[in-house]
Design a protein around this motif. Sequence first.
Motif, PDB file in Angstrom:
ATOM      1  N   GLY A   8       0.842  -1.186   0.000  1.00 49.16           N
ATOM      2  CA  GLY A   8       0.000   0.000   0.000  1.00 49.16           C
ATOM      3  C   GLY A   8       0.879   1.238   0.000  1.00 49.16           C
ATOM      4  O   GLY A   8       2.061   1.176   0.327  1.00 49.16           O
ATOM      5  N   SER A   9       0.310   2.386  -0.367  1.00 50.37           N
ATOM      6  CA  SER A   9       1.077   3.614  -0.312  1.00 50.37           C
ATOM      7  C   SER A   9       1.223   4.018   1.156  1.00 50.37           C
ATOM      8  O   SER A   9       0.438   3.580   1.985  1.00 50.37           O
ATOM      9  CB  SER A   9       0.378   4.698  -1.111  1.00 50.37           C
ATOM     10  N   PRO A  10       2.117   4.881   1.555  1.00 48.69           N
ATOM     11  CA  PRO A  10       3.153   5.495   0.739  1.00 48.69           C
ATOM     12  C   PRO A  10       4.317   4.537   0.452  1.00 48.69           C
ATOM     13  O   PRO A  10       4.545   3.610   1.212  1.00 48.69           O
ATOM     14  CB  PRO A  10       3.624   6.647   1.627  1.00 48.69           C
ATOM     15  N   HIS A  11       5.011   4.831  -0.633  1.00 49.72           N
ATOM     16  CA  HIS A  11       6.095   3.942  -1.038  1.00 49.72           C
ATOM     17  C   HIS A  11       7.457   4.487  -0.661  1.00 49.72           C
ATOM     18  O   HIS A  11       8.471   3.884  -0.970  1.00 49.72           O
ATOM     19  CB  HIS A  11       6.003   3.699  -2.544  1.00 49.72           C
ATOM     20  N   ILE A  12       7.462   5.674  -0.046  1.00 48.09           N
ATOM     21  CA  ILE A  12       8.738   6.190   0.440  1.00 48.09           C
ATOM     22  C   ILE A  12       8.619   6.437   1.939  1.00 48.09           C
ATOM     23  O   ILE A  12       7.528   6.523   2.483  1.00 48.09           O
ATOM     24  CB  ILE A  12       9.155   7.491  -0.281  1.00 48.09           C
TER      25      ILE A  12
ATOM     26  N   PRO C 335       4.819   8.538  -5.355  1.00 48.98           N
ATOM     27  CA  PRO C 335       5.247   7.605  -4.309  1.00 48.98           C
ATOM     28  C   PRO C 335       4.461   7.717  -3.011  1.00 48.98           C
ATOM     29  O   PRO C 335       4.499   6.806  -2.193  1.00 48.98           O
ATOM     30  CB  PRO C 335       6.711   7.987  -4.080  1.00 48.98           C
ATOM     31  N   MET C 336       3.754   8.816  -2.792  1.00 51.53           N
ATOM     32  CA  MET C 336       3.028   8.950  -1.534  1.00 51.53           C
ATOM     33  C   MET C 336       1.649   8.305  -1.590  1.00 51.53           C
ATOM     34  O   MET C 336       1.176   7.720  -0.623  1.00 51.53           O
ATOM     35  CB  MET C 336       2.885  10.420  -1.141  1.00 51.53           C
TER      36      MET C 336
END
Lengths: 336, 314, 447
Positions: A8-12, C335-336
């Motif tokens: 799931g997001s977030p990916h950072i 990305p968020m």
Amino acid sequence: MSMLTVSGSPHIHGDDSTKKIMYGVVYAMIPAMLVSVYYFGLDALRVLLIASVACLFFEWVIQKYLIKGPITITDGSALVTGILLAFNVPSNLPTWMIIIGALVAIGMAKMSFGGLGKNVFNPALVARVFLLISFPVQMTSWPKPQAIINGLTDAITGPTPLGIVKEGLGAGKTMSELAPELPDYMQTMVGQMGGSLGEVSAIALILGGIYMLVRKIITWHIPVSMLLTVVIFSGIFWGVDPEHYADPVFHLLTGGMLLGAIFMATDMVSSPMTKGGQLVYGFGIGLLTILIRMWGAYPEGVSFAILLMNAVVPLINMGFKPKRFGAKPGVVIKTS
Amino acid sequence: MDNIIIIAVAALGGLGLVAAIVLYFIASKFKVIEDPKIDLVEESLPSANCGGCGYPGCRAFAEATVKQAKDERHLEGLNCPVGGNDVMQTVGKILGLEVEQQAPLIAVVRCNGSKANSPAKINYEGATSCTFAHALYAGEGGCPHGCLGLGDCVVVCEFDAIHMNDELGLPIVNDKCTACNACVEACPRDIIELRKKGPKGRRVFVSCINEEKGGIAKKNCEVACIGCSKCVKVCPHDAITMDNFLAYIDFEKCKLCRDCVEVCPTNAIHEVNFKPRKPKVPKEEKPKPKEASVVETIAEAAPSKENKEAPKEN
Amino acid sequence: MIGTVKTFSLGGVHPEENKLSANAPIEKIPVPKQAFIPMGQNLGTPSKPVVSKGDLVKVGQLIAEASGFISTNIHSPVSGKVLKIDDIVDASGYKRPGIIINVDGDEWDESIDLSDDIKEDIELDGKEIIEKIKEKGLVGMGGATFPTYVKMMPPPGKVAEYLLINGVECEPYLTSDHRLMLEKGKEILIGTRILMKALNVNKAIIGIEINKLDAINHLNELAKKYEGIKIQPLKVQYPQGGEKQLIKAALNREVPSGKLPIEVGCVVQNVGTAFAVYEAVQKNKPLIDRVVTVTGKGVKKPSNFLVRIGTPLQDMIDAVEGFPETTGKIINGGPMMGKALISLDVPVVKGSSGILLMEEGESKRKPESPCIRCSKCTYVCPQGLEPFLLSKASKLAKFDMAEKEKVMDCIECGSCQYTCPASIPLLDYLRLGKTMVGANIRNRNKK
């Protein structure tokens, strides 16, 4: 190409971590550590080392053999507890007592609640209070600070400024009669007074506090509300009767007030989650501290005050919620 | 000195007396009159408070039972799955009603997409929650119907009856299952179904719920039902239906002849708790995928008394 | 010079911007050989196909129509023959109905104005504009894909006072809106005027973060000609692109919990939508293409493409000189808030704002450790929620508590999880909570 990942997001992720926070606290304590070694000599170093190593050791033992879970002693939380414990005891405390303190801090106050993040009370303070109640003599005979450059003579023990005041006022003396026995403000700022390892130097503690504020490890709310409460509350009594009550600056600079405000009360785990709650929490600690200092049996009340307020934190968390976005009803729209 | 003691005793005793009188009157004024049968029924229930009956806890079930018995004079639609027939018979006796025998049920996981049968094509990172993962993507193996292996069913089980087998990545039900329906409701993909436990715990079921076309299903999972309909044709009891490329065995009609198990080309049909087949069938018997047999041996390893006592008429 | 820089007051984070493709002009990508058009391209009910296997279609021809109030028309983005109407694997690996078209040439429907001239005069009246927007299948281009025409019709009793155009693009990496504002500024402003006319408002604000100074200056210059449009510079702060945060930043109005922006007299549309509105109303062109950023630290040539809906992602990857070996995650969006894809075999849809190929190390989640109650998640939450509490409640299935603590107010911006020093998947659990609480609320309403 390796296997793709789905999540799931977030990916950072921002690069903050528990480890960074904990070691940040350790760095913030370095000035106070240096001052303690300067004034109390190698004994201070002994206490610091033993407390830290013992805390790490107990955490390791408990995680490995009792919980049989992952070992997380490198996250720095046990180290912080160890150093804080050392900061809270006199430099001439026997080694075995420090080890008992470490066991109480890690075993009783931290791991028995479920480890990091689950403890209700600040572990180092629980250990301090445990030691204070169990070994009142050893815990209250503080060596007089002597700059290390003056040679390592056998330290003379003596009471803390707070102890002098408590005893003196109790014996019917007035503040002006006690004044010659007390250190002046300059001495309390740099740390030339009797006391536990970490609490003596106001400057070193404030330096650490500024560092933590800049690193955003703590927010200003708890220390400021706590110290402000102390100043106002003690100021009222001092203003009414300066002969029988110590002045606010004396209260601020002596005993564990700054150590408590900057390093102990701000402990993330045992303090409230919202800024409003933190203000109330700081106010409660300030008030209780002064109550204990002025009318309690002990000369110093910071640790008791913090522990008492720790117990109220869940209640504060329930009562103080952050300001919700959109909690207000909508604005009235002008129809042109 | 003596005086003080007497005064203290008298004062405290007096206070206690006054409080007792007040309490007595309050208690009698606010007394709630309840059918004593509710207590009796509740005592006979297993006190698991699992909610498997559809009521919030055993007390609520007891109240509902007594009420229905009073109003409608029957207990239809009310069943304590945990207590099973024995408990329902007792309840019936208390309320003076006949209760029909019901065949015991057990939760059945209808997916065999283990890590070996449906190898991971993608890596999942995140919350250990099937409901969340189901909303996010199809699954590591790619089957949009298959078990996600994150254990929502395990978390809700109050009876220690379903556990995640890490090697398979699938949950396995043991004989502690009381058919309370909690896992069935927890599964976001409706993989778990309550089926008849069967005589001696013997049952046959299709261990797949994939409704995709055969080719697509097979691509993601070796043991998927591909909708070939061989089992439908071979079944002598008309127990198997085929909808959307998926076979389903009706456990009311199934006579446990196991003909379908033999013909299934992907070993999607499982038989549980049967004795090993006699080698009278000369046709070459494909070795079952390892995982399927693991499931069976686990179930077989612990045959409970209940299984043996299971009613024969099934 | 650009005026006061505003921002929203509550919470927010500032992730590394990484706008790698900010200077790459929008390029056109060749028409794909085969177009995959899923039917569910908008929030709400999927569309219903109106063509059948073997039909010849032109670019812009209606191929699926809306099947409910919150639904949109879909037009063919390519010309050719309908190969089949079948399930298409979507970005999550689930099968969804869709139309597959074998492309043959590029023949456009005659009604579409293909000239490059900019048409300034707005001939249609408000009602006709909304009808046009509906007919041409417009959805919110920011990623939420809410049908545009629904937003343009305030419910009875509510009046719009402001039109906000969202040019914030607060997501790291993405630059499609930025490039669009630089290259199609005039069209966006005309689109804004059209939307203003349809809404019958005389004030419009275009909110842009100051990391896009060139766009702010460019639009400021152009906007002099258009009455009532103000360019509002905003401080760089995530999630300013959220509707509620943008309204708070630009107008200092707070949309009440659980309500829509119209409650405070605002309608928010994306700049991409404004551009699509221009094309639909002035050029009669349906929503058949969009600007998509293809970027990532490993990508050789981060780019912005004007791409037809239905183009397989692989085509775009080829255009940026290949798929980096080090990719660990493919994300549709930023990305968020973007969605991780299971493969490249999925098509561009109306809601794709970017394709982000993340490096393996960059996307890897750190192992979760215990919550140390630092309350950083609470500080950064733009909605004033307590993510640590909500995630715990959801994890322990205490959904009543989650509901009481306003889990439904969560806008899923991810700031909490981004900040969490213990790397707890807070948003995962918040989403779980939202799913379950949402279901509970629906069940209650049914009863």
